[in-house]
Design a protein around this motif. Structure first.
Motif, PDB file in Angstrom:
ATOM      1  N   THR A  65       0.995  -1.163   0.094  1.00 58.36           N
ATOM      2  CA  THR A  65      -0.060   0.142  -0.007  1.00 58.36           C
ATOM      3  C   THR A  65       0.890   1.287  -0.005  1.00 58.36           C
ATOM      4  OG1 THR A  65      -0.188  -0.002   2.284  1.00 58.36           O
ATOM      5  CG2 THR A  65      -1.890  -1.004   1.217  1.00 58.36           C
ATOM      6  N   THR A  66       0.369   2.330  -0.462  1.00 57.57           N
ATOM      7  CA  THR A  66       0.846   3.626  -0.296  1.00 57.57           C
ATOM      8  C   THR A  66      -0.208   4.621   0.329  1.00 57.57           C
ATOM      9  OG1 THR A  66       0.076   4.314  -2.673  1.00 57.57           O
ATOM     10  CG2 THR A  66       2.477   3.094  -2.509  1.00 57.57           C
ATOM     11  N   TRP A  67       0.198   5.654   0.606  1.00 59.72           N
ATOM     12  CA  TRP A  67      -0.602   6.615   1.431  1.00 59.72           C
ATOM     13  C   TRP A  67      -0.026   8.113   1.461  1.00 59.72           C
ATOM     14  CZ3 TRP A  67       2.173   2.852   3.905  1.00 59.72           C
ATOM     15  CH2 TRP A  67       3.351   3.149   4.837  1.00 59.72           C
ATOM     16  N   SER A  68      -0.909   9.023   1.708  1.00 60.23           N
ATOM     17  CA  SER A  68      -0.587  10.585   1.594  1.00 60.23           C
ATOM     18  C   SER A  68      -1.429  11.357   2.570  1.00 60.23           C
ATOM     19  CB  SER A  68      -0.583  11.065   0.248  1.00 60.23           C
ATOM     20  OG  SER A  68      -1.960  11.088  -0.188  1.00 60.23           O
ATOM     21  N   SER A  69      -1.002  12.361   2.990  1.00 59.68           N
ATOM     22  CA  SER A  69      -1.595  13.169   3.772  1.00 59.68           C
ATOM     23  C   SER A  69      -1.342  14.607   3.881  1.00 59.68           C
ATOM     24  CB  SER A  69      -1.649  12.758   5.227  1.00 59.68           C
ATOM     25  OG  SER A  69      -0.340  12.985   5.903  1.00 59.68           O
ATOM     26  N   THR A  70      -2.112  15.854   4.177  1.00 58.89           N
ATOM     27  CA  THR A  70      -1.603  16.984   4.027  1.00 58.89           C
ATOM     28  C   THR A  70      -2.457  17.884   5.218  1.00 58.89           C
ATOM     29  OG1 THR A  70      -1.317  17.228   1.727  1.00 58.89           O
ATOM     30  CG2 THR A  70      -1.371  19.147   2.768  1.00 58.89           C
ATOM     31  N   ALA A  71      -1.754  18.558   5.994  1.00 57.27           N
ATOM     32  CA  ALA A  71      -2.189  19.322   6.860  1.00 57.27           C
ATOM     33  C   ALA A  71      -1.678  20.800   7.062  1.00 57.27           C
ATOM     34  CB  ALA A  71      -1.957  18.726   8.268  1.00 57.27           C
ATOM     35  N   ALA A  72      -2.280  21.682   7.199  1.00 57.04           N
ATOM     36  CA  ALA A  72      -2.099  23.272   7.577  1.00 57.04           C
ATOM     37  C   ALA A  72      -1.515  23.305   8.858  1.00 57.04           C
ATOM     38  CB  ALA A  72      -3.049  24.172   7.276  1.00 57.04           C
ATOM     39  N   PHE A  73      -0.453  24.237   9.051  1.00 56.43           N
ATOM     40  CA  PHE A  73      -0.046  24.501  10.440  1.00 56.43           C
ATOM     41  C   PHE A  73       0.043  26.034  10.608  1.00 56.43           C
ATOM     42  CE2 PHE A  73       3.665  24.847   7.469  1.00 56.43           C
ATOM     43  CZ  PHE A  73       4.559  25.748   8.177  1.00 56.43           C
ATOM     44  N   ALA A  74       0.275  26.199  11.923  1.00 56.10           N
ATOM     45  CA  ALA A  74       0.762  27.423  12.357  1.00 56.10           C
ATOM     46  C   ALA A  74       1.914  27.341  12.994  1.00 56.10           C
ATOM     47  CB  ALA A  74      -0.410  28.187  13.117  1.00 56.10           C
ATOM     48  N   GLY A  75       3.107  27.993  12.818  1.00 59.53           N
ATOM     49  CA  GLY A  75       4.175  28.093  13.392  1.00 59.53           C
ATOM     50  C   GLY A  75       4.876  29.100  13.861  1.00 59.53           C
ATOM     51  N   GLU A  76       6.123  29.151  14.779  1.00 58.76           N
ATOM     52  CA  GLU A  76       6.845  30.308  15.078  1.00 58.76           C
ATOM     53  C   GLU A  76       8.174  29.722  15.316  1.00 58.76           C
ATOM     54  OE1 GLU A  76       6.407  31.850  18.942  1.00 58.76           O
ATOM     55  OE2 GLU A  76       4.801  30.620  19.532  1.00 58.76           O
ATOM     56  N   GLY A  77       9.265  30.495  15.162  1.00 56.00           N
ATOM     57  CA  GLY A  77      10.510  30.037  15.631  1.00 56.00           C
ATOM     58  C   GLY A  77      11.545  30.557  14.586  1.00 56.00           C
ATOM     59  N   SER A  78      12.821  30.329  14.741  1.00 55.54           N
ATOM     60  CA  SER A  78      13.965  30.875  13.618  1.00 55.54           C
ATOM     61  C   SER A  78      14.987  30.039  13.576  1.00 55.54           C
ATOM     62  CB  SER A  78      14.087  32.245  14.276  1.00 55.54           C
ATOM     63  OG  SER A  78      15.053  32.360  15.283  1.00 55.54           O
ATOM     64  N   SER A  79      15.703  30.198  12.712  1.00 57.20           N
ATOM     65  CA  SER A  79      17.211  29.492  12.677  1.00 57.20           C
ATOM     66  C   SER A  79      18.322  30.773  12.654  1.00 57.20           C
ATOM     67  CB  SER A  79      17.160  28.489  11.439  1.00 57.20           C
ATOM     68  OG  SER A  79      16.977  29.247  10.205  1.00 57.20           O
ATOM     69  N   ALA A  80      19.539  30.099  12.946  1.00 56.68           N
ATOM     70  CA  ALA A  80      20.418  31.214  12.836  1.00 56.68           C
ATOM     71  C   ALA A  80      21.878  30.697  12.703  1.00 56.68           C
ATOM     72  CB  ALA A  80      20.558  32.257  14.113  1.00 56.68           C
ATOM     73  N   TRP A  81      22.683  31.253  11.724  1.00 59.17           N
ATOM     74  CA  TRP A  81      23.967  30.755  11.554  1.00 59.17           C
ATOM     75  C   TRP A  81      25.191  31.762  11.580  1.00 59.17           C
ATOM     76  CZ3 TRP A  81      26.624  33.188   7.449  1.00 59.17           C
ATOM     77  CH2 TRP A  81      25.968  33.686   6.500  1.00 59.17           C
TER      78      TRP A  81
END
Length: 478
Positions: free
Chosen positions: A210-226
């Motif tokens: 079998t194969t499957w899939s899904s999609t969902a919306a998100f609300a996010g916060e955060g950051s990355s730095a280098w």
């Protein structure tokens, strides 16, 4: 992919003493988000803890497109510790600590690696540590074609990641460091992600084929730095930094499959080795750990500091190992990752380095290792520290697998060597009794100019013959 090789210089040797090049260890702080983790379900107690991981020493050699021999050795590995608790109703809570790292040492040499006149070296080490918390539900769904089926799904998560990269490149001629470069990079990031509807990961009852899939919306916060520190011999150093916010909204999609016969046995238990691809604005670990993309030292896409890398390693999830049927817990027993190490010929990299305060242009190509597959196996939680100490500090690492790596073969070779020495000694004693000793008793053992032959490269071809003395395609670099 590399357009130039290592050859002898036509300029006169400098009379000044060479100063050794060492890493400038970067301790710059990088900013992250102050967002906290999603709240743990009331009364949650993390009664179940398990871990898995793997570490592997590798070696390879070859001849690059410019005809320059190279030989490399390195170590790759990862370790994962998970703690689980059943929360309220169908909710399952997971705390995860994960470490992944890679080290690589590559020597380019001319005319051969047994008798080099000119060498170039690339020394690379990178590692990351991730701490995460996530809530799952057994009431999620995924699409298997048109119908939806019950699935294990991600409700929300938070993660923090830190990483370091240390890289040194040298070009050495007749024992003198002619040119060198160092690059130190620090990354960090954190995020908090809440899905508006749970993101289905895999069915609670897995059926092969079998194969499957899904999609969902998100609300996010955060950051990355280098931040990076870059220095080239004879030029001023460069310090740069940057940051990137995590998208506030968006979608994440999952595509999975369970191929018949793709089970693995871990700790005596059969697990389904499922393909799991997660698509969205995050770097993904173990199929469900979402971390900021800008903090991914092992990304397959370019990062702001990639133009100055003469060594790099990418890591991609090959499959996730889960129990075929799950009802009340996250049945992940292991995972397999594919690492690819690569290095750039120092003659090319250092010659193309820009002067002044700007970054060097990206290298046009690299010499890649064969794909390194690493299957995580159940292991004691104490193995996490062992893996971290090896890949971060180079301590307690496994030996490189190779012809001499097998204990029995090494023993047989050792016994054969002892027997050969005894036989040679007996012959020499007999010869000494029969005739006067020659002027140079060991001359036959050390013929002039003799050097061990180099084995064929991975493609089965032998290294090119030494070019004529006047053949210097790199003369334009001097």
């Amino acid at each position: 992919m590399l357009r130039s090789g290592l050859h002898r210089s036509t300029i006169a040797r400098r009379a000044t003493a060479t100063v050794g090049v060492t890493f400038a260890l970067l301790t710059l702080c990088v900013a992250g988000t102050t967002a906290g983790a999603p709240a743990s379900p009331a009364g949650a107690q993390y009664a179940t803890t398990w871990s898995y991981g793997a570490i592997k020493a590798v070696s390879y050699h070859g001849v690059n497109a410019s005809g320059v021999p190279y030989q490399a050795s390195g170590t790759v590995g990862f370790a994962v510790v998970l703690s689980e608790s059943s929360g309220v109703g169908p909710v399952v809570s997971i705390e995860v600590t994960r470490f992944m790292g890679s080290s690589l040492s590559v020597l380019y040499c001319y005319p051969t690696c047994h008798a080099p006149t000119v060498t170039g070296s690339v020394t690379y080490r990178a590692w990351e540590t991730t701490s995460a918390f996530a809530n799952f539900t057994t009431n999620g769904t995924v699409q298997e074609g048109t119908p939806s089926v019950p699935a294990f799904a991600l409700v929300n998560s938070s993660a923090q990641i830190t990483g370091d990269l240390r890289l040194s490149t040298q070009f050495v001629e007749s024992g003198v460091v002619e040119r060198s470069r160092t690059l130190d990079v620090n990354v960090s990031g954190s995020d908090q992600v809440q899905f508006l509807t749970p993101l289905g990961l895999f069915p609670t009852d897995l059926i092969a084929g079998t194969t499957w899939s899904s999609t969902a919306a998100f609300a996010g916060e955060g950051s990355s730095a280098w931040s990076l520190f870059y220095e080239r011999s004879g030029l001023s150093s460069v310090s740069l930094s940057g940051s990137l916010a995590v998208p506030a909204t968006g979608t994440v999609s999952v595509f999975g499959g369970y191929t018949p016969g793709s089970n693995v046995t871990l700790g005596g238990t059969s697990f389904a080795a499922i393909n799991l691809t997660v698509v969205g604005p995050f770097a993904v670990r173990e199929g469900f750990l979402l971390v900021p993309e800008g903090s991914d030292l092992f990304a397959t896409t370019a990062q702001p500091y990639s133009g100055n890398e003469t060594g790099a390693t990418t890591a991609v999830l090959s499959h996730l190992d889960v129990r075929p049927s799950m009802r009340t817990h996250l049945g992940i027993g292991g995972s397999e990752w594919v690492f690819n190490a690569a290095s750039t010929n120092p003659a090319t990299a250092l010659a193309s380095s820009s002067s002044g305060g700007s970054l060097a242009p990206a290298a046009t190509g690299s010499d890649e290792s064969p794909a390194i597959q690493l299957q995580g196996e159940p292991e004691p939680t104490s193995s996490y520290g062992t893996t971290q100490n090896c890949l971060e500090n180079g301590l307690g690492c496994p030996s490189t697998g190779g012809p001499l790596g097998h204990p029995l073969l090494a023993l047989l070779i050792g016994a054969g060597a002892v027997a050969a020495v005894i036989a040679i000694a007996l012959v020499l004693v007999a010869e000494r009794r029969r005739m006067p000793a020659p002027r140079y008793p060991n001359a036959s053992l050390y013929p002039p100019g003799g050097a061990p032959g180099r084995s064929a490269g991975p493609d089965g071809t032998s290294p090119p013959a030494t070019p004529p003395a006047d053949d210097d395609p790199l003369s334009h670099l001097w």
